[in-house]
Design a protein around this motif. Sequence first.
Motif, mmCIF file in Angstrom:
data_model
loop_
_atom_site.group_PDB
_atom_site.id
_atom_site.type_symbol
_atom_site.label_atom_id
_atom_site.label_comp_id
_atom_site.label_asym_id
_atom_site.label_seq_id
_atom_site.Cartn_x
_atom_site.Cartn_y
_atom_site.Cartn_z
ATOM 1 N N SER A 39 -25.892 109.593 -2.682
ATOM 2 C CA SER A 39 -27.013 109.614 -1.739
ATOM 3 C C SER A 39 -28.260 110.196 -2.404
ATOM 4 C CB SER A 39 -26.646 110.405 -0.483
ATOM 5 O OG SER A 39 -26.229 111.708 -0.811
ATOM 6 N N LEU A 40 -28.086 111.064 -3.384
ATOM 7 C CA LEU A 40 -29.221 111.648 -4.102
ATOM 8 C C LEU A 40 -29.985 110.604 -4.910
ATOM 9 C CD1 LEU A 40 -26.866 114.422 -5.038
ATOM 10 C CD2 LEU A 40 -28.973 114.903 -3.807
ATOM 11 N N VAL A 41 -29.277 109.640 -5.461
ATOM 12 C CA VAL A 41 -29.939 108.555 -6.186
ATOM 13 C C VAL A 41 -30.730 107.700 -5.190
ATOM 14 C CG1 VAL A 41 -29.489 106.375 -7.415
ATOM 15 C CG2 VAL A 41 -28.459 108.514 -8.210
ATOM 16 N N TRP A 42 -30.152 107.452 -4.020
ATOM 17 C CA TRP A 42 -30.886 106.708 -2.988
ATOM 18 C C TRP A 42 -32.194 107.439 -2.656
ATOM 19 C CZ3 TRP A 42 -31.139 102.036 -1.221
ATOM 20 C CH2 TRP A 42 -31.777 101.768 -0.002
ATOM 21 N N HIS A 43 -32.106 108.760 -2.504
ATOM 22 C CA HIS A 43 -33.307 109.559 -2.252
ATOM 23 C C HIS A 43 -34.324 109.388 -3.382
ATOM 24 C CE1 HIS A 43 -35.959 112.959 -1.510
ATOM 25 N NE2 HIS A 43 -35.794 113.231 -2.791
ATOM 26 N N GLU A 44 -33.881 109.513 -4.618
ATOM 27 C CA GLU A 44 -34.809 109.395 -5.745
ATOM 28 C C GLU A 44 -35.486 108.030 -5.765
ATOM 29 O OE1 GLU A 44 -32.297 110.409 -9.114
ATOM 30 O OE2 GLU A 44 -33.087 112.451 -9.116
ATOM 31 N N LEU A 45 -34.729 106.980 -5.488
ATOM 32 C CA LEU A 45 -35.292 105.632 -5.475
ATOM 33 C C LEU A 45 -36.293 105.453 -4.342
ATOM 34 C CD1 LEU A 45 -31.979 103.726 -6.186
ATOM 35 C CD2 LEU A 45 -33.925 103.909 -7.769
ATOM 36 N N ARG A 46 -35.926 105.903 -3.143
ATOM 37 C CA ARG A 46 -36.825 105.763 -1.984
ATOM 38 C C ARG A 46 -38.071 106.629 -2.151
ATOM 39 N NH1 ARG A 46 -35.736 101.292 1.115
ATOM 40 N NH2 ARG A 46 -37.519 102.109 2.212
ATOM 41 N N PHE A 47 -37.906 107.842 -2.665
ATOM 42 C CA PHE A 47 -39.038 108.736 -2.889
ATOM 43 C C PHE A 47 -40.011 108.123 -3.891
ATOM 44 C CE2 PHE A 47 -40.849 112.323 -5.390
ATOM 45 C CZ PHE A 47 -41.671 112.844 -4.409
ATOM 46 N N GLY A 48 -39.473 107.621 -4.993
ATOM 47 C CA GLY A 48 -40.332 106.985 -6.000
ATOM 48 C C GLY A 48 -41.100 105.811 -5.431
ATOM 49 N N CYS A 49 -40.440 105.026 -4.619
ATOM 50 C CA CYS A 49 -41.085 103.867 -3.990
ATOM 51 C C CYS A 49 -42.147 104.325 -2.988
ATOM 52 C CB CYS A 49 -40.026 103.006 -3.309
ATOM 53 S SG CYS A 49 -40.668 101.469 -2.647
ATOM 54 N N ALA A 50 -41.836 105.322 -2.184
ATOM 55 C CA ALA A 50 -42.767 105.806 -1.153
ATOM 56 C C ALA A 50 -44.039 106.393 -1.762
ATOM 57 C CB ALA A 50 -42.075 106.845 -0.276
ATOM 58 N N ARG A 51 -43.953 106.857 -2.982
ATOM 59 C CA ARG A 51 -45.127 107.433 -3.646
ATOM 60 C C ARG A 51 -46.088 106.378 -4.170
ATOM 61 N NH1 ARG A 51 -43.425 111.251 -8.131
ATOM 62 N NH2 ARG A 51 -45.634 111.709 -8.100
ATOM 63 N N LEU A 52 -45.631 105.141 -4.258
ATOM 64 C CA LEU A 52 -46.495 104.069 -4.762
ATOM 65 C C LEU A 52 -47.493 103.631 -3.696
ATOM 66 C CD1 LEU A 52 -43.830 101.805 -6.504
ATOM 67 C CD2 LEU A 52 -45.480 103.323 -7.623
ATOM 68 N N PRO A 53 -48.690 103.261 -4.120
ATOM 69 C CA PRO A 53 -49.632 102.712 -3.141
ATOM 70 C C PRO A 53 -49.151 101.328 -2.685
ATOM 71 C CG PRO A 53 -50.521 102.512 -5.360
ATOM 72 C CD PRO A 53 -49.237 103.301 -5.472
ATOM 73 N N PRO A 54 -49.578 100.890 -1.505
ATOM 74 C CA PRO A 54 -49.216 99.532 -1.072
ATOM 75 C C PRO A 54 -49.607 98.515 -2.151
ATOM 76 C CG PRO A 54 -50.274 100.722 0.712
ATOM 77 C CD PRO A 54 -50.413 101.580 -0.527
ATOM 78 N N SER A 55 -48.630 97.699 -2.534
ATOM 79 C CA SER A 55 -48.867 96.722 -3.602
ATOM 80 C C SER A 55 -47.712 95.731 -3.642
ATOM 81 C CB SER A 55 -48.982 97.424 -4.963
ATOM 82 O OG SER A 55 -47.751 98.055 -5.281
ATOM 83 N N ARG A 56 -47.872 94.686 -4.451
ATOM 84 C CA ARG A 56 -46.775 93.726 -4.643
ATOM 85 C C ARG A 56 -45.589 94.407 -5.316
ATOM 86 N NH1 ARG A 56 -49.419 88.542 -7.315
ATOM 87 N NH2 ARG A 56 -51.389 89.604 -7.039
ATOM 88 N N ARG A 57 -45.881 95.310 -6.248
ATOM 89 C CA ARG A 57 -44.796 96.026 -6.941
ATOM 90 C C ARG A 57 -43.990 96.855 -5.948
ATOM 91 N NH1 ARG A 57 -44.782 101.194 -10.241
ATOM 92 N NH2 ARG A 57 -42.875 101.026 -11.449
ATOM 93 N N ARG A 58 -44.685 97.601 -5.097
ATOM 94 C CA ARG A 58 -43.979 98.409 -4.102
ATOM 95 C C ARG A 58 -43.162 97.528 -3.166
ATOM 96 N NH1 ARG A 58 -46.136 103.246 -0.136
ATOM 97 N NH2 ARG A 58 -44.336 103.188 1.244
ATOM 98 N N ASN A 59 -43.725 96.412 -2.735
ATOM 99 C CA ASN A 59 -42.990 95.484 -1.864
ATOM 100 C C ASN A 59 -41.733 94.952 -2.559
ATOM 101 O OD1 ASN A 59 -44.904 95.808 0.145
ATOM 102 N ND2 ASN A 59 -46.017 93.937 -0.376
#
Length: 138
Positions: A39-59
């Motif tokens: 679950s900690l890896v899931w957190h790291e992945l979601r946190f990293g994604c949430a920090r990105l500005p809205p973009s095609r990469r984030r999507n």
Amino acid sequence: MTLRFLLDTNIVSEPLRPDPSPGVMRRLQRHQGELAIPSLVWHELRFGCARLPPSRRRNAIERYLDEVVAPCFPMLDYDRAAAEWHATERARLSASGRTPPFVDGQIAAIAQAHGLTLVTRNVTDFADFDGVRVKRWA
């Protein structure tokens, strides 16, 4: 199939790299059904994604997490058995002057508690922990 491997963040995110490692990609495919994530890896992945500005990469990352990672990899929690092992290892390592990052200890503890091999590209992050099988995928 039976779970055999617990994936570190750098393995789960490998398919998103511009030039993913063919070896990692082959192993991810070869071991389908034997892979889990903490679950900690899931957190790291979601946190990293949430920090990105809205973009095609984030999507694209959000789609990968929601459509590939979440349905394909069982998620294992940091439970009592993991916490107890982790506490003992932290005490042992602290007494010898070594203090690995807390989250690495939690990930190692989940692997140890479930009898899984921890798969990473950075084996040195987990080298000090006793009783954890660690494998480098390249």
